[in-house]
Design an enzyme around this catalytic site. Structure first.
Site, PDB file in Angstrom:
ATOM      1  N   LEU A  83       1.970  -4.331 -12.578  1.00  0.00           N
ATOM      2  CA  LEU A  83       2.268  -3.098 -13.302  1.00  0.00           C
ATOM      3  C   LEU A  83       3.714  -2.638 -13.152  1.00  0.00           C
ATOM      4  CD1 LEU A  83      -0.990  -1.078 -12.613  1.00  0.00           C
ATOM      5  CD2 LEU A  83      -0.418  -2.487 -14.589  1.00  0.00           C
ATOM      6  N   PRO A 104      11.675 -13.161  -2.687  1.00  0.00           N
ATOM      7  CA  PRO A 104      10.551 -13.524  -1.816  1.00  0.00           C
ATOM      8  C   PRO A 104       9.819 -12.296  -1.302  1.00  0.00           C
ATOM      9  CG  PRO A 104      12.530 -14.767  -1.241  1.00  0.00           C
ATOM     10  CD  PRO A 104      12.950 -13.676  -2.186  1.00  0.00           C
ATOM     11  N   ARG A 105       8.520 -12.456  -1.098  1.00  0.00           N
ATOM     12  CA  ARG A 105       7.683 -11.341  -0.649  1.00  0.00           C
ATOM     13  C   ARG A 105       8.020 -10.911   0.771  1.00  0.00           C
ATOM     14  NH1 ARG A 105       4.083  -7.431  -2.607  1.00  0.00           N
ATOM     15  NH2 ARG A 105       2.453  -6.997  -1.091  1.00  0.00           N
ATOM     16  N   GLU A 151       0.826  -1.207   0.000  1.00  0.00           N
ATOM     17  CA  GLU A 151       0.000   0.000   0.000  1.00  0.00           C
ATOM     18  C   GLU A 151       0.864   1.262   0.000  1.00  0.00           C
ATOM     19  OE1 GLU A 151      -0.565  -2.596   1.908  1.00  0.00           O
ATOM     20  OE2 GLU A 151      -2.617  -3.246   1.467  1.00  0.00           O
ATOM     21  N   ASN A 175       1.536  -7.014  -7.744  1.00  0.00           N
ATOM     22  CA  ASN A 175       1.517  -5.902  -8.694  1.00  0.00           C
ATOM     23  C   ASN A 175       2.166  -6.260 -10.040  1.00  0.00           C
ATOM     24  OD1 ASN A 175       1.419  -3.453  -9.949  1.00  0.00           O
ATOM     25  ND2 ASN A 175       2.402  -2.312  -8.299  1.00  0.00           N
ATOM     26  N   GLY A 217      12.780  -2.881  -0.886  1.00  0.00           N
ATOM     27  CA  GLY A 217      12.660  -1.649  -1.658  1.00  0.00           C
ATOM     28  C   GLY A 217      13.411  -1.642  -2.970  1.00  0.00           C
ATOM     29  N   GLU A 218      13.897  -2.806  -3.425  1.00  0.00           N
ATOM     30  CA  GLU A 218      14.674  -2.837  -4.659  1.00  0.00           C
ATOM     31  C   GLU A 218      14.012  -3.659  -5.757  1.00  0.00           C
ATOM     32  OE1 GLU A 218      19.232  -2.151  -4.008  1.00  0.00           O
ATOM     33  OE2 GLU A 218      18.689  -4.115  -3.206  1.00  0.00           O
TER      34      GLU A 218
END
Length: 427
Positions: free
Chosen positions: A332, A263-264, A56, A330, A305-306
């Site tokens: 996009l 990995p998430r 988010e 995501n 963040g990469e």
């Protein structure tokens, strides 16, 4: 279920809830924030945006930047539920914003938080609707808005099941910026008046390509050398094993192929590393600064963040949460970079974003590891087809931008209305 019964159940479950919160702790931040113990900001002009987690925060990134630029006389406060979300807020915006953890949804904690924050408006990203928090805003006269608002079919059924609790909450919303007409209809069916709903589109289409990330991706791709590279981003438990099977299929045809695996969840980095090594694969870890050599089979993106930079380092992007029953992540981000995009079939959380990509013929679907392996082999062996898919994906993103402008405009009207209601400062 009524709100009072809901609150009573929360109190009964408080030990379990608090135990979970203890695991989501950020060094140097007091646990009291989770109970609404924050600095009193009643004398300031505050705009408050809540983005529950990392996803988010990334979706709201352009909107947060717009709030900072549009309202320099206000303090922009961002709340998150997760530590990863908090870390990303700090990395992206630093001292341009103030960050707090959202209070647990106990009546006293939420009332204390809203009273001390005293925001002119509350902006919730997507659908993080906490009954007591929204009720506390209502008591203090704080308008609550939802941007990039979505309700999945599953979520809609859940809200209907708990109508006694959630419908009164949803009816208190001052404005809903829905991602799609379908989302707008669901909010309308739950009691939000039509005059308070606008279809703005998906904020995700307005993602901004950070020049630094693009450059980092290009540099990384050059370091990998002249070899096939595919990236699997935001992967989940039960998914990596399937991806490694697909990678084995690809390496049978292209032995030097490299998988960039991201990995998430950070807590799974070591687990995924061990899974790769058990299969006899040579792994290089980004966090360790490992060099990718000719025999490296997997590059583990174990940093935060990469993801955009890592997508940019590949020829093909697979988006995770889609080969297991998660609902997808995501699509996009790699699309905006012009990468050929592949996903699994589980994409229930993407709604209109998926529809747009389908219409633009900008995504391929692999139902399982075997089909994914065959798809990778076909794309790596066909430069023209891979380029065509990437350009179609980039075109879909470009054609659907605009949600940020619509959202910005509607929020400006609400903020102006709040300003006109404010008492004039005493001379």
């Amino acid at each position: 279920m009524s709100r009072k019964l809901y609150s009573a159940l929360l109190y009964l479950l408080a030990p379990l809830i608090w135990r979970r919160v203890r695991r989501e702790r950020m060094t140097g931040r007091p646990r009291g924030e989770r109970l609404g113990h924050i600095a009193d900001m009643a004398g300031e002009r505050v705009l408050w945006l809540h983005a529950a987690s990392l996803g988010e925060v990334m979706t709201a990134r352009p909107l947060i930047r717009a709030l900072i630029d549009d309202y320099p006389e206000h303090r922009v406060v961002i709340t998150t539920m997760t530590v990863t979300g908090a870390e990303r807020v700090n990395a992206l915006f630093g001292d341009l914003v103030t960050h707090f953890f959202i209070p647990l949804d106990f009546p006293g904690a939420t009332r204390r938080f809203v009273e001390r924050l005293a925001p002119e408006i509350a902006i919730i990203v997507e659908t993080e609707l906490w009954p007591n928090l929204i009720h506390a805003c209502s008591l203090q006269g704080v308008p609550v808005t939802v941007v990039n608002a979505r309700i999945t079919e599953r979520g809609f059924r859940r809200y209907r099941r708990f109508a006694g609790l959630m419908v009164p909450v949803i009816r208190q919303l001052s404005w809903v910026g829905a991602k799609s007409g379908e989302d707008a209809q669901r909010f309308r069916a739950l009691g939000v008046p039509a005059r308070r709903i606008n279809v703005t589109g998906a904020l995700k289409f307005d993602l901004q390509l950070d020049a630094q990330s693009v450059a980092a991706g290009r540099q990384l791709r050059e370091a990998f050398g002249d070899r096939p590279v595919w990236v699997a981003g935001s992967t989940h438990e039960g998914e990596e094993s399937q991806l490694l099977r697909a990678h084995a299929t690809l390496r049978q045809r292209f032995p030097d192929a490299l998988l960039v695996l991201v990995p998430r969840h950070p807590q799974r980095f070591d687990e995924v590393d061990a899974l790769c090594r058990r299969q006899g694969l040579e792994v290089a870890r980004r966090s360790a600064g490992d060099t990718v050599g000719a025999t490296t089979a997997v590059y583990l993106g174990d940093t935060l963040g990469e993801l955009m930079a890592l997508y940019g380092a590949g020829d093909i992007a697979f988006v995770g949460g889609s080969l297991v029953d998660i609902g997808g992540h995501n699509l996009l981000e790699p699309a905006a970079l012009g990468r050929a995009v592949i996903s699994g079939p589980s994409l229930s959380s993407l709604g209109d974003v998926l529809d747009m990509l389908e219409k633009g013929r900008a995504r391929l679907e692999a139902r399982d590891a075997d089909e994914l392996g065959r798809t990778l082999v076909a794309l790596i062996g066909d430069d023209d087809r891979r380029t065509e898919l990437g350009e179609q994906a980039r075109a879909v993103v470009a054609a659907n931008r605009g949600a940020l402008g619509h959202t910005r405009s509607y929020l400006a009207k609400l903020i102006l209305a709040q300003e006109l209601d404010r008492p004039l400062p005493e001379e």
